[in-house]
Enzyme design. Structure first.
Site, mmCIF file in Angstrom:
data_model
loop_
_atom_site.group_PDB
_atom_site.id
_atom_site.type_symbol
_atom_site.label_atom_id
_atom_site.label_comp_id
_atom_site.label_asym_id
_atom_site.label_seq_id
_atom_site.Cartn_x
_atom_site.Cartn_y
_atom_site.Cartn_z
ATOM 1 N N HIS A 29 65.924 54.582 67.412
ATOM 2 C CA HIS A 29 66.910 53.578 67.392
ATOM 3 C C HIS A 29 68.151 53.539 68.091
ATOM 4 C CE1 HIS A 29 67.899 49.097 67.255
ATOM 5 N NE2 HIS A 29 68.594 49.869 68.005
ATOM 6 N N GLU A 52 69.090 56.396 70.397
ATOM 7 C CA GLU A 52 69.165 55.357 71.945
ATOM 8 C C GLU A 52 70.739 54.963 71.552
ATOM 9 O OE1 GLU A 52 70.015 51.472 72.956
ATOM 10 O OE2 GLU A 52 67.600 51.471 72.035
ATOM 11 N N HIS A 53 71.381 54.245 70.388
ATOM 12 C CA HIS A 53 72.706 54.376 70.860
ATOM 13 C C HIS A 53 73.899 55.487 70.901
ATOM 14 C CE1 HIS A 53 72.603 49.469 68.559
ATOM 15 N NE2 HIS A 53 70.774 49.857 69.127
ATOM 16 N N GLU A 83 76.912 54.339 63.779
ATOM 17 C CA GLU A 83 75.540 53.809 64.726
ATOM 18 C C GLU A 83 74.671 53.513 64.204
ATOM 19 O OE1 GLU A 83 75.949 52.420 67.721
ATOM 20 O OE2 GLU A 83 78.110 53.064 67.809
ATOM 21 N N GLU A 142 71.884 45.364 63.208
ATOM 22 C CA GLU A 142 71.187 44.472 64.242
ATOM 23 C C GLU A 142 70.568 44.248 62.900
ATOM 24 O OE1 GLU A 142 70.720 47.277 67.278
ATOM 25 O OE2 GLU A 142 69.074 46.197 68.085
HETATM 26 ZN ZN LIG Z 1 70.034 48.708 69.299
#
Ligand SMILES: [Zn+2]
Length: 1080
Positions: free
Chosen positions: A162, A165-166, A240, A262
């Site tokens: 994740h 991905e960011h 991130e 998040e």
């Molecule tokens: Zn995310």
């Protein structure tokens, strides 16, 4: 303005609309990422999500990015990048047939097939040097799609896939700026731009209708995934992923990071915790036993070394599956790819990334988990229980999967479906949890349960689930229900209406569900044969012979069952916070003074870097279109305004593949104010209560058999320059052209024949709505805050809040008691709503289909209208209410906040100009993104300008801050005043705005937007004028806009959905700043 219109409508309509139009078929047509095991996405999906946040399939979508600052020239940073510097052969000699070209470019054709279902030719290639697989789908769809997908199975819950991905979208070799992703959001015509992390794969899709734009997007994405800067730059990882933040050695250290926050938001939502617990318990032995998104408790264990290794290993062509779709040149696709792929050698990644199947258990297991609950709420009825099965040791064949999907729809797909209905009618819980059949991972699963359950009823729920399944296996399904499900599924497969989601992307995700596991990628695209064979089998052997063995084998006799029970714990949120504080205190106490000074310096350095804009020459590296590429006219929707029997009818002659779409609109303005909160339940009752001759199950089956779905929902908005709001009830339906008569008969039946007599069902509607609102409060607090602010600022907002905000939740809680005491009173109120709505005079019909279908359908419209009661025009009720404009904090047991501030800028004298669209988008993507998200650590921050009401609002999403975020909002006017901008940047901002305004729409959406423009009084002349204003936006407009939004700083009202601790400390810092409201 189109966008604003849509936003408004969706925010009111999404619940009922989605359920009928999308929900029912998502297992089979699978247009969206898995619903129970949501992928994590790169960004908050545009305004639609911002406002409504109700849309099922988007709700997990998020955003991300990250910057890095180039201290050194990138090429010297990355040995691999140097070694693989792209050969810019501009136009090598690759003429010839498609096969010859592929061969010359180093691709081997594996298979070529015609896919009749989507009228496409699909060719599967293998890149010879690396083994990368490429699916090249060509057809006439102008909405072109590209996607690259890597298998990224995690070993732990640190969230590596994740965070990666960011991070990869935060600058790359060719595009060495902080966030190319954000530049694309700002300045491209994309119709889709995002990234998703699944439990076992990471997916980077883009789409555009403009070929040049499309290839720009593809190039930026390819460069990002293969040559990202983040693997050389610790600060991107920190931003991130996670890092310690310390502004001053005397203060406390805190954790920061976009993914960290998040996921804190995700872990504040009981439904999400439940889904994660269930998945992990069902797959203890493979990669699904951990959380690819990251558990906030584990994320801080991740090191930069592990992060880099993961990229090196898995982001490799040998481990990639690449998808192209649309009407562009297939040779050009391979050409672009070969430039990237040729730089690599083959690797073993694809072996190492294989997902191993989970072996089935020999005995069921049970787990109990606590979730954070508010201490004020009634905890007795707040338990959740869900039964989950892993269906098979291995992947299933397509026909079995299709049959299971069908079974899922039969059991759960509609309000009339027996498993859903029996669970809800039992009164043991408020709402369903568990998503039924899930088949997006290697092995399929089935989950079902209830939330809002008393502790002593948990056992009863489990028994009821088992007994109902047994009963269904023993007795089979009603033939009418089977026919209705078959029609619904076939209709949606053929209609292939993916909403705002590109069709090519929907197909890609479907294909990827098999391809990613080394199975046939063509097969999932070809539903026709298995569907026909399933139909034939049902016709021959009867549905019982088809479905009962499946229920027995996969569910009843399957020992791999995991029962998850969740208990509310009012202490948990504060315990988690205390545990985090303790860790941070320990970290701090282990540091020397020098360490602390260094951390403070690093904190400042990171922030400075985040807040320093990229130099213009670096920004220019991201390719963009020029204004010459932009059409000068708005998208034309053919609209004929006529009359049938004295009633206004709008007709849109568009090719719809033989489907008729219609909306019947009634004016709400004669409704009494006190009845407004009942409207959503009134709409649900129309569809789910039944008539004198048909119970609601039969009515639903009839709708399923004859149409593609009917929904009913309210629509409200302010109208520019008008005091009185626009308020309507819309009945939306669709059917095959040959069934137009059935469609209008059914709409009439729903409106006129439904009886409001079923108290028990009404009770369920109330509990379900309450559960849904409570879930929204935790998961989409920004939507709740926005609605609340609107309610303080204008009447339309007040109405919407009555029907979908905190006021509505409070109304539902009172109503729950009232239903038993005064059902007759409620029943007659529902009748009263119907009476004041149904009137020929106040009706409007909108229709979208091809010309012949439109003409053929007119007689049925005429008959429908003749049956409507005629009424004398009556007085319009003046709904004068607004909420008091005080700053409010809504307390929720969460670890992250949603912070909003808003004011009506028309009241300052600001006159709408198209430049406002450009400017507000720019503010969202620069100032707010950089300060609220990038350096503030929130998952999202943006602004929204409702051009109808004049309300300009700021909102943040999963935000660790509260007052700090408000300071950022207040700094916006200053930011605009000092803004310097070169022509390039301005052009990008304009193009990006046009991209939003011209967002891709399927024909039904075109007809619908045109209807909303009609209702809101937006003319074609105005659209043209706004477009010209957008195209001629100047830097001066930005400066002038600063004066208008200064009003938000000075007079704006603040609403925060926030944690009790943060609100308390905010009120300490600024005494009496917030009026506190406890809701959960
Ligand atoms: Zn995310």
């Amino acid at each position: 303005m189109e966008r604003a219109v849509l936003v408004r409508s969706l925010s009111c309509s999404s619940v009922s609309f989605n359920r009928l139009f999308f929900r029912s078929y998502h297992r089979l047509a699978r247009s969206y990422p898995s619903s129970r095991l949501p992928p994590h996405n790169k960004r908050l999906v545009s305004n639609i999500n911002r406002r409504s946040a109700l849309r099922h399939h988007w709700r997990r979508i998020s955003s991300s990015p990250s910057p890095l600052y180039l201290k050194r020239c990138f090429s010297s940073l990355s040995p691999r990048a140097v070694a693989t510097s792209p050969k810019h052969f501009s136009s090598p000699d690759v003429g010839g047939s498609q096969d010859e070209v592929a061969e010359k470019l180093g691709f081997e054709k594996i298979s070529e097939q015609m896919i009749e279902e989507c009228k496409s030719k699909a060719v599967l290639y293998k890149h010879k040097k690396t083994g990368a697989q490429v699916m090249s789908v060509s057809n006439s769809d102008e909405n072109k799609v590209f996607g690259i997908v890597f298998r990224t199975p995690p070993k732990d819950s640190t969230g590596i896939p994740h965070i990666l991905e960011h991070s990869v979208l935060c600058g790359s070799r060719k595009y060495p700026l902080k966030e190319p992703f954000v530049e694309l959001l700002k300045g491209s015509l994309n119709t889709f731009l995002n990234a998703f992390t699944y439990p076992d794969r990471t997916c980077y899709p883009v789409a555009s209708t403009n070929t040049k734009d499309f290839y720009n997007l593809v190039d930026v994405y390819l460069d990002a995934v293969f040559f990202p800067k983040c693997v050389e730059d610790l600060q991107t990882f920190q931003q991130e992923g996670w890092h310690y933040e310390l502004d001053n050695p005397s203060e406390d250290i805190s954790f920061k990071g976009v993914v960290f926050n998040e996921m804190k938001g995700v872990y504040s939502q009981p439904d999400n915790i439940l889904g994660r617990m269930a998945q992990q318990a069902m797959f203890p032995d493979n990669t699904y036993g951990v959380d690819s998104g990251g558990d906030p408790k584990v994320i801080p264990k991740l090191t930069f070394e592990e992060f880099k290794d993961f990229h090196r290993k898995y982001y490799h062509p040998s481990n990639a599956r690449i998808w192209f779709y649309g009407d562009d040149d297939t040779n050009e696709r391979l050409h672009i790819l070969s430039e990237y792929l040729d730089s690599f050698d083959v690797s073993v990644a694809s072996e190492e990334s294989k997902v191993k199947p989970q072996k089935l258990f020999s005995e069921p297991i049970r787990i109990v988990e606590k979730y954070p609950a508010g201490d004020g709420s009634d905890l007795k009825k707040k338990h959740m229980v869900c039964l989950n099965w892993l269906l098979s040791d291995n992947p299933l064949d397509l026909e079995t999967e299709l049959t299971l999907g069908f079974l899922d729809h039969l059991m759960l797909g509609t309000p009339a479906a027996p498993l859903r209905r029996i669970l809800l009618e039992s009164g043991l819980g408020d709402a369903i949890v568990g998503g039924g059949v899930e088949d997006e991972l290697l092995q399929p699963q089935f989950s079902i349960g209830l939330k809002g359950v008393s502790e002593e009823d948990i056992q009863k729920v489990e028994e009821l689930v088992m007994n109902t399944l047994k009963k269904l296996a023993d007795e089979g399904f009603d033939p009418e229900a089977v026919e209705a499900s078959m029609n619904t599924i076939e209709f949606s497969l053929r209609e292939n209406n993916t909403g705002s989601f590109p069709r090519g992307l929907s197909l890609m995700l479907r294909s990827m569900g098999k391809w990613i596991y080394d199975m046939d990628p063509f097969e999932p695209l070809k539903y026709e044969k298995p569907l026909q064979s399933l139909k034939a089998k049902i016709a021959e052997e009867g549905s019982k012979a088809v479905f009962s063995p499946l229920i027995e084998k996969f569910i009843l006799n399957n020992p791999h069952r995991v029962t998850v029970e969740m208990q509310p714990d009012p202490e948990k949120a504060s315990q988690d916070e205390a545990a985090e504080r303790e860790i941070l205190e320990k970290v701090k106490s282990s540091m020397t003074d020098e360490d602390l000074a260094e951390l403070t310096r690093a904190t400042q350095e990171l922030r400075l870097k985040q807040e320093t804009p990229d130099p213009p020459e670096v920004l220019r590296s991201v390719p963009s279109l020029s204004l010459l590429d932009i059409p000068k006219k708005p998208i034309h929707v053919p609209t004929k305004i006529g009359e049938i029997g004295g009633v206004k009818v709008l007709q849109h002659d568009l090719f719809t593949n033989d489907v008729l779409y219609t909306e019947v609109v009634f004016n709400m303005s004669s409704l009494k104010q006190e009845l407004l909160p009942l409207v959503p339940l009134f709409c649900q009752s129309l569809l789910e209560m039944g008539t004198k001759d048909m119970d609601f199950v039969q009515l639903n089956q009839l709708i399923g058999r004859k149409t593609g779905g009917i929904s009913v929902y309210p629509f409200t908005s302010s109208k520019r320059g008008r005091e009185d709001p626009c308020g309507h009830i819309i009945v939306r339906g669709k059917a095959m052209a040959g069934r137009a008569e059935d469609l209008f008969n059914l709409v009439n039946c729903i409106l006129q024949d439904v009886q409001f007599t079923d108290q028990q069902r009404f009770n369920q509607f109330v509990s379900q709505s309450k559960a849904r609102m409570e879930n929204r409060l935790r998961g989409s607090g920004h939507g709740i805050a926005a609605a609340r602010m609107d309610a303080k600022l204008n009447v339309a907002g007040w109405i919407a809040e009555q029907m979908g905000g905190i006021s509505y939740l409070e109304f539902l809680r009172d109503l729950e008691e009232k239903v038993d005491q005064d059902w007759d009173g409620i029943s007659s109120s529902l009748e009263e709503i119907r009476k004041s709505l149904l009137s020929r005079q106040d009706c409007l019909v909108n229709m979208t289909a091809d010309g012949k279908t439109l003409t053929d359908s007119e007689k049925f419209v005429s008959k429908f209208l003749d049956l409507l009661p005629s009424k004398q025009p009556r007085e319009t009720n003046l709904w004068g209410a607004r909420l008091s404009p005080v700053n409010e904090a809504i307390l929720v047991p969460t670890q992250v906040n949603y912070v909003g501030k808003a004011a009506n800028i028309y009241e300052t004298g600001y006159q709408l100009n198209g430049s406002a669209y450009v400017i507000s988008k720019y503010i969202s993507n620069t100032w707010l993104w950089d300060r609220v998200r990038v350096s503030g650590g929130a998952y999202g921050g943006f602004c929204d300008f409702d051009t109808h009401s004049g309300v300009f609002s700021y909102l943040s999403y999963r935000d660790p801050n509260l007052l700090k975020t408000l300071d950022v909002y207040d700094g916006t006017a200053g930011f605009l005043r000092e803004l310097e901008m070169d022509d390039d940047t301005l052009t990008k901002a304009i193009i990006g705005t046009i991209g939003d305004v011209d967002s891709y729409q399927l024909p039904d959406a075109k007809g619908y937007s045109s209807l909303l423009r009609h209702l809101l009084g937006v003319t074609e002349e105005e659209r043209q004028k706004r477009r010209e204003e957008i195209l001629s936006t100047s830097l001066n407009d930005f400066k002038e806009f600063a004066d208008a939004i200064e009003a938000v700083k000075e007079k704006g009202v603040v609403v925060a959905v926030a944690s009790p601790d943060d609100v308390a400390s905010a009120n300490e810092d600024r005494p009496n700043f917030f009026e506190v409201k406890k809701v959960l």
